[in-house]
Design a protein around this motif. Structure first.
Motif, PDB file in Angstrom:
ATOM      1  N   HIS A  65     156.680  49.369  17.774  1.00 26.90           N
ATOM      2  CA  HIS A  65     156.902  48.741  19.081  1.00 26.90           C
ATOM      3  C   HIS A  65     157.391  49.811  20.056  1.00 26.90           C
ATOM      4  CE1 HIS A  65     161.141  47.474  17.320  1.00 26.90           C
ATOM      5  NE2 HIS A  65     160.822  48.709  17.028  1.00 26.90           N
TER       6      HIS A  65
ATOM      7  N   SER B 291     160.098  49.496  21.673  1.00 27.20           N
ATOM      8  CA  SER B 291     161.553  49.343  21.765  1.00 27.20           C
ATOM      9  C   SER B 291     162.367  50.610  21.441  1.00 27.20           C
ATOM     10  CB  SER B 291     162.020  48.181  20.886  1.00 27.20           C
ATOM     11  OG  SER B 291     161.349  47.008  21.242  1.00 27.20           O
TER      12      SER B 291
ATOM     13  N   GLN C 109     164.167  52.319  24.158  1.00 27.92           N
ATOM     14  CA  GLN C 109     165.412  51.794  24.761  1.00 27.92           C
ATOM     15  C   GLN C 109     166.551  52.773  24.499  1.00 27.92           C
ATOM     16  OE1 GLN C 109     166.640  47.820  23.759  1.00 27.92           O
ATOM     17  NE2 GLN C 109     164.576  46.994  23.834  1.00 27.92           N
TER      18      GLN C 109
ATOM     19  N   ARG D  91     150.677  48.675  13.697  1.00 31.30           N
ATOM     20  CA  ARG D  91     151.178  47.809  12.628  1.00 31.30           C
ATOM     21  C   ARG D  91     150.177  47.825  11.477  1.00 31.30           C
ATOM     22  NH1 ARG D  91     154.539  43.517  15.298  1.00 31.30           N
ATOM     23  NH2 ARG D  91     155.603  44.789  16.862  1.00 31.30           N
TER      24      ARG D  91
ATOM     25  N   GLN E  85     151.939  47.782  24.226  1.00 37.31           N
ATOM     26  CA  GLN E  85     153.056  46.966  24.712  1.00 37.31           C
ATOM     27  C   GLN E  85     153.636  47.639  25.953  1.00 37.31           C
ATOM     28  OE1 GLN E  85     155.985  46.895  21.546  1.00 37.31           O
ATOM     29  NE2 GLN E  85     155.103  45.049  20.644  1.00 37.31           N
TER      30      GLN E  85
ATOM     31  N   GLU F  37     157.616  48.058  27.296  1.00 39.98           N
ATOM     32  CA  GLU F  37     159.025  47.758  27.075  1.00 39.98           C
ATOM     33  C   GLU F  37     159.732  47.787  28.420  1.00 39.98           C
ATOM     34  OE1 GLU F  37     159.731  47.271  23.995  1.00 39.98           O
ATOM     35  OE2 GLU F  37     161.888  46.940  24.084  1.00 39.98           O
TER      36      GLU F  37
ATOM     37  N   VAL G 276     168.615  42.271  19.997  1.00 35.30           N
ATOM     38  CA  VAL G 276     169.171  41.515  21.124  1.00 35.30           C
ATOM     39  C   VAL G 276     170.120  40.450  20.577  1.00 35.30           C
ATOM     40  CG1 VAL G 276     167.358  41.825  22.860  1.00 35.30           C
ATOM     41  CG2 VAL G 276     167.075  40.067  21.116  1.00 35.30           C
TER      42      VAL G 276
ATOM     43  N   GLY H 145     158.758  39.169  24.112  1.00 35.79           N
ATOM     44  CA  GLY H 145     160.016  39.018  23.391  1.00 35.79           C
ATOM     45  C   GLY H 145     161.086  39.612  24.291  1.00 35.79           C
ATOM     46  N   ALA H 146     162.249  38.968  24.358  1.00 40.77           N
ATOM     47  CA  ALA H 146     163.253  39.479  25.299  1.00 40.77           C
ATOM     48  C   ALA H 146     164.646  39.030  24.879  1.00 40.77           C
ATOM     49  CB  ALA H 146     162.952  38.972  26.707  1.00 40.77           C
TER      50      ALA H 146
ATOM     51  N   ALA I 278     166.545  43.354  27.831  1.00 40.80           N
ATOM     52  CA  ALA I 278     165.380  44.134  27.424  1.00 40.80           C
ATOM     53  C   ALA I 278     164.246  43.162  27.172  1.00 40.80           C
ATOM     54  CB  ALA I 278     165.685  44.910  26.154  1.00 40.80           C
ATOM     55  N   PHE I 279     163.047  43.641  27.336  1.00 42.88           N
ATOM     56  CA  PHE I 279     161.894  42.801  26.981  1.00 42.88           C
ATOM     57  C   PHE I 279     160.759  43.682  26.482  1.00 42.88           C
ATOM     58  CE2 PHE I 279     161.542  43.752  31.528  1.00 42.88           C
ATOM     59  CZ  PHE I 279     160.282  44.309  31.600  1.00 42.88           C
ATOM     60  N   GLY I 280     159.912  43.084  25.668  1.00 41.93           N
ATOM     61  CA  GLY I 280     158.697  43.765  25.231  1.00 41.93           C
ATOM     62  C   GLY I 280     157.530  42.834  25.495  1.00 41.93           C
TER      63      GLY I 280
HETATM   64  N1  DAH Z   1     159.852  44.886  19.998  1.00 43.50           N
HETATM   65  C1  DAH Z   1     159.542  43.498  19.804  1.00 43.50           C
HETATM   66  C2  DAH Z   1     158.230  43.344  19.063  1.00 43.50           C
HETATM   67  O1  DAH Z   1     157.416  44.222  19.110  1.00 43.50           O
HETATM   68  C3  DAH Z   1     159.462  42.785  21.134  1.00 43.50           C
HETATM   69  C4  DAH Z   1     160.773  42.712  21.833  1.00 43.50           C
HETATM   70  C5  DAH Z   1     161.593  41.609  21.624  1.00 43.50           C
HETATM   71  C6  DAH Z   1     161.181  43.705  22.698  1.00 43.50           C
HETATM   72  C7  DAH Z   1     162.807  41.506  22.250  1.00 43.50           C
HETATM   73  C8  DAH Z   1     162.410  43.602  23.340  1.00 43.50           C
HETATM   74  C9  DAH Z   1     163.202  42.493  23.105  1.00 43.50           C
HETATM   75  O2  DAH Z   1     162.861  44.541  24.178  1.00 43.50           O
HETATM   76  O3  DAH Z   1     164.394  42.405  23.776  1.00 43.50           O
HETATM   77  O4  DAH Z   1     158.035  42.345  18.433  1.00 43.50           O
END
Ligand code: DAH
Length: 342
Positions: free
Chosen positions: A173, A175, A178, A199, A213, A215, A256, A287-288, A310-312
């Motif tokens: 990911h 992430s 971050q 993956r 993705q 981020e 998170v 996802g966040a 944060a979000f992805g």
């Molecule tokens: N990294 C997660 C994934 O690939 C997605 C994600 C979820 C990113 C929550 C985030 C987060 O920054 O806060 O499934």
């Protein structure tokens, strides 16, 4: 007869000059000078002429024959010289068409997202696709024995790091960026990181081993879910011409504390259920959550003073919904019929 001979000469010379290869040249020579050729055919009529005329025509026909032979030889030499000259460029050949490319739909999506986030004051960062186990998992609060690692099975790289450990993975990911961004820039911070992730997946219409993705991370004093909601709303409005139906539900991600998942109503089947939404009418898109204090700590940020969201976003899925593409595998197929549509 004189006229006929002159005419034949002119016609033959014109044709000789147009010849481009030896075979065609040989055929032409046969056609004019061969035993059954056109010159011989004209000379067949010579028997009926007076002696004087016979002499005159005889001389002329010899001249024509010699001149044509000279011309044939000249062109033959030119063709042979060209064949042995590697630098020769035949400018009379039709050109090669240069196909015009187009920007890949994923690149278009990245460009659009970069623009939208830049306008909201986010830095656009790039991160390594080959990542350490530490940044991909541990620093995101997923220690080695944590079952959450099973959610993101990946490709481990058979190469030791400086400490002699096997810890390189294809990032699962975006992430990990971050923590890298927190360590480099500190707080307050606003950044997005678009990029490719990997993956170990069984592929189907919605899963591929390689996808993209983006981020997002925002850290400051008093940052809350209200800020997250405002930013995501702005982005979805900016990207889509149509109004999207969004469903928010609680989601678990170890990095998170208070995790959320945003599903978007499938734009392809409009809820009628199709392979692109796994026959549910909804597509998991984002996802966040609020960044876990443990992750802030790894990033060197004081969690008592700062908080952040944060979000992805599944960028590939976003592109699927925007362009109504019903199979994720098309993106990396290299199929021009698919790519030329964008
Ligand atoms: N990294 C997660 C994934 O690939 C997605 C994600 C979820 C990113 C929550 C985030 C987060 O920054 O806060 O499934």
């Amino acid at each position: 007869m004189i006229n006929k001979l002159e005419q034949l000469k002119e016609e033959a010379i014109k044709k000789i000059k147009e010849i481009k290869n030896l075979d065609a040249l040989q055929n032409l020579e046969k056609q004019y000078l061969g035993r059954k050729g056109e010159l011989t055919a004209i000379l067949r009529g010579i028997a009926d002429l007076s002696i004087d005329d016979k002499k005159k025509i005889g001389r002329l026909s010899n001249e024509v024959k010699n001149e044509l032979k000279e011309n044939f030889l000249k062109i033959k030499n030119i063709i042979e010289a060209r064949a042995s000259d590697a630098s020769f460029v035949d400018v009379s050949l039709p050109g090669k068409t240069i196909e015009q490319g187009s920007v890949h739909p994923i690149s278009q999506m990245i460009n659009d997202l970069d623009d939208l986030f830049s306008k909201m004051g986010f830095m656009v960062l790039d991160g390594p696709e080959l990542e350490s186990d530490h940044y991909n998992f541990t620093a995101l609060n997923i220690p080695a024995d944590h079952p959450a690692r099973d959610m993101q099975d990946t490709f481990y790289i058979d190469k030791e790091n400086k400490k002699g450990e096997l810890d390189m993975v294809m990032r699962t990911h975006t992430s990990p960026m971050q923590v890298r961004a927190m360590q480099k820039y500190g707080a307050p911070l606003r950044c997005v990181v678009p990029g490719r992730v990997f993956r170990n997946e069984a592929t189907d219409a919605t899963h591929d081993t390689t996808f993209d993705q983006i981020e997002g991370l925002m850290i400051g004093e008093d940052i809350s879910l209200a800020n997250l909601s405002a930013v995501l709303k702005e982005v979805l409005h900016g990207l889509f011409d149509e109004e999207l139906e969004v469903r928010i539900r609680p989601g678990y991600f170890p990095f998170v504390e208070l995790g959320l998942e945003f599903d978007v109503a499938c734009t392809i089947c409009k809820g009628a259920k199709c392979p692109a939404c796994k026959h549910t009418g909804w597509l998991e898109m984002i996802g966040a959550g609020m960044v876990h204090p443990e992750v802030l700590k790894y990033g060197g940020i004081d969690s008592k003073k700062y908080s952040g969201f944060a979000f992805g976003i599944g960028l590939t899925r976003l592109a699927m919904m925007k362009h109504k593409i019903d199979d994720i595998r098309l993106f990396n197929s290299g199929d021009l019929k698919f790519l030329k549509q964008f």
